[in-house]
Design a protein around this motif. Structure first.
Motif: not given
Length: 263
Positions: A140, A109-113, A103, A106-107, A207
């Protein structure tokens, strides 16, 4: 299926399994040891194909339920030899060596972290429970800071009931972790027993990273000072603090509820 018979504790694969189970923190690039039918089946269901499966003689029928690809090395051992390589008090008749998933940031860290950051969690059962709750409530990913037990510890894997194979988990230094969180605009919330704002006052739809400290002493003052805010779970009963896994699970549930994921 082609099954090779192994009769020695000194067999190279047997020694590799023993080392993987006894030293699960050797590094993310190493193979990990899996013990028991449930973990082996969960790994396969999660898309992780073991390199080698060990089966105690007399239990070869268990392999027929796993739908194994032909590339897997299958080794049959006398029960006492397999027992010498595994760590449980009541050894199970199947074990495996597998390469864990890789992992990266980026796996998670998303817009909805929704990230759980663990500092100094030493009990593998607590770690496994946190991983299970994190997957259940839509986190996440999880970040393990130095001092936290390896997620590939056999007890942690069993307690996670398979979540360890599917949920992104990273090991990082404190410096790297907070630099990544700040750069991504993710609020860091220190879970504290005292001197913090009640959980209900926080908007967890944004987030967020939930920072959880060790079972005995919680978060260090230095680590708590790096966080954007301090958060606590109000407890009307006469207890000083909650178990780390319980606290993490409650925080994750509330975040999931606020985000509309939990009825």
């Amino acid at each position: 299926m082609t099954i090779r018979i192994v009769q020695s504790k000194q067999n190279a694969r047997v020694k590799e399994l023993r080392a993987a189970l006894l030293r699960p923190d050797r590094g993310s690039g190493e193979v990990v040891g899996l013990e028991g039918m449930h973990l082996v089946a969960e790994a396969l269901a999660s898309g992780i194909i073991p390199a080698t499966i060990f089966i105690a003689q007399g239990h070869e029928h268990l392999l027929e339920t796993l739908h194994l690809p032909p590339s897997i090395e299958l080794l049959a051992l006398p029960p006492e030899i397999l027992a010498s390589a595994v760590t449980t008090d009541s050894p199970q008749p199947i074990a495996a060596l597998a390469r864990p998933p890789a992992w990266d940031w980026p796996s998670i860290l998303t817009p909805q972290s929704l990230i759980v950051v663990l500092s100094g969690i030493q009990d593998p059962g607590n770690l496994g429970t946190i991983l299970r709750s994190a997957e259940a409530f839509g986190a996440t990913g999880v970040v393990c800071l130095p001092g936290t037990v390896s997620r590939w510890n056999p007890k942690a894997m069993r307690a996670s009931t398979g979540s360890v194979f599917r949920l992104p988990v990273l090991a990082a230094s404190e410096e790297e972790c907070f630099n990544r969180l700040h750069a991504a605009g993710i609020q860091s919330l220190a879970a504290m027993a005292h001197d913090a704002q009640p959980l209900g006052k926080f908007n967890l739809t944004k987030p967020a990273a939930l920072i959880i400290g060790s079972e005995g002493s919680g978060l260090s003052p230095e680590l708590a000072a790096r966080c954007d805010a301090r958060i606590t779970i109000p407890c009307p009963g006469p207890v000083e603090s909650l178990n780390a896994a319980v606290a993490a699970s409650i925080l994750l549930y509330e975040a999931s509820r606020q985000r509309g994921n939990t009825p």
